[in-house]
Design a protein around this motif. Structure first.
Motif, short mmCIF file in Angstrom:
data_model
loop_
_atom_site.label_atom_id
_atom_site.label_comp_id
_atom_site.label_asym_id
_atom_site.label_seq_id
_atom_site.Cartn_x
_atom_site.Cartn_y
_atom_site.Cartn_z
N LEU A 1 0.80 -1.22 0.00
CA LEU A 1 0.00 0.00 0.00
C LEU A 1 0.84 1.28 0.00
CD1 LEU A 1 -2.71 -1.10 2.58
CD2 LEU A 1 -3.00 -0.83 0.11
N GLU A 2 2.18 1.12 -0.05
CA GLU A 2 3.05 2.29 0.06
C GLU A 2 2.60 3.15 1.24
OE1 GLU A 2 2.94 4.16 -3.79
OE2 GLU A 2 3.46 2.30 -4.80
N PRO B 1 -1.64 6.55 0.83
CA PRO B 1 -2.14 7.40 -0.26
C PRO B 1 -3.03 6.62 -1.23
CG PRO B 1 0.20 6.93 -0.56
CD PRO B 1 -0.20 6.40 0.79
N LYS B 2 -2.90 5.30 -1.26
CA LYS B 2 -3.73 4.48 -2.15
C LYS B 2 -5.19 4.45 -1.71
CE LYS B 2 -0.20 1.66 -4.20
NZ LYS B 2 0.11 0.38 -4.80
N VAL C 1 -15.30 1.18 3.16
CA VAL C 1 -15.54 -0.21 2.75
C VAL C 1 -14.53 -0.65 1.70
CG1 VAL C 1 -17.18 -1.79 1.63
CG2 VAL C 1 -17.99 -0.18 3.36
N ARG C 2 -14.27 0.20 0.73
CA ARG C 2 -13.29 -0.14 -0.32
C ARG C 2 -11.86 -0.20 0.24
NH1 ARG C 2 -15.38 0.01 -5.68
NH2 ARG C 2 -17.46 0.88 -5.71
N GLN C 3 -11.55 0.69 1.19
CA GLN C 3 -10.24 0.65 1.84
C GLN C 3 -10.04 -0.68 2.55
OE1 GLN C 3 -9.83 4.09 4.42
NE2 GLN C 3 -10.32 5.51 2.76
N LYS D 1 -7.24 4.94 6.77
CA LYS D 1 -7.50 6.30 6.34
C LYS D 1 -6.51 6.68 5.26
CE LYS D 1 -4.98 9.35 9.45
NZ LYS D 1 -5.12 10.42 10.42
N ALA D 2 -6.91 7.62 4.44
CA ALA D 2 -6.07 8.10 3.36
C ALA D 2 -5.02 9.06 3.90
CB ALA D 2 -6.91 8.78 2.30
N SER D 3 -3.81 8.95 3.37
CA SER D 3 -2.75 9.89 3.73
C SER D 3 -3.11 11.25 3.15
CB SER D 3 -1.41 9.45 3.15
OG SER D 3 -1.05 8.18 3.62
#
Length: 102
Positions: free
Chosen positions: A40-41, A65-66, A73-75, A98-100
């Protein structure tokens, strides 16, 4: 005593199995963390064994960031796909993603 290990430093008996399970789960924590970080970097990954000794229940927090533009749900599906084989061996998983920031 069979199956027990005595530590003079702790002055209490520690079940040998518990010590081995903790060592194994530490390796599992490291393995899961490395796999998620790479795939997932990730900018942050925390993997904790919350099983109480069996090494099959984890609390995982991932920031990547991905995840940008994906709902929770998609994460979670993305993480579940990455850990598909490992999850088969788990008794439980608590996941926080959570998104970066951009």
């Amino acid at each position: 005593t069979t199956g027990m290990m005595f530590s003079h430093h702790m002055a209490r008996r520690v079940p040998l199995l518990g010590r081995m399970a903790r060592q194994f789960s530490s390796e599992a924590e490291q393995s899961l963390s490395a796999k998620l970080s790479s795939a997932l970097e990730a900018t942050a990954v925390e993997v904790r064994d919350v099983s109480g000794g069996c090494g099959a229940m984890f609390k995982i927090t991932v920031e990547s960031p991905k995840f940008r533009g994906l709902n929770v749900v998609r994460q979670h599906r993305l993480v579940n796909d990455i850990l598909k084989e490992e999850i088969k061996e788990m008794h439980g998983l608590t996941l926080s993603t959570k998104a970066s920031p951009a």
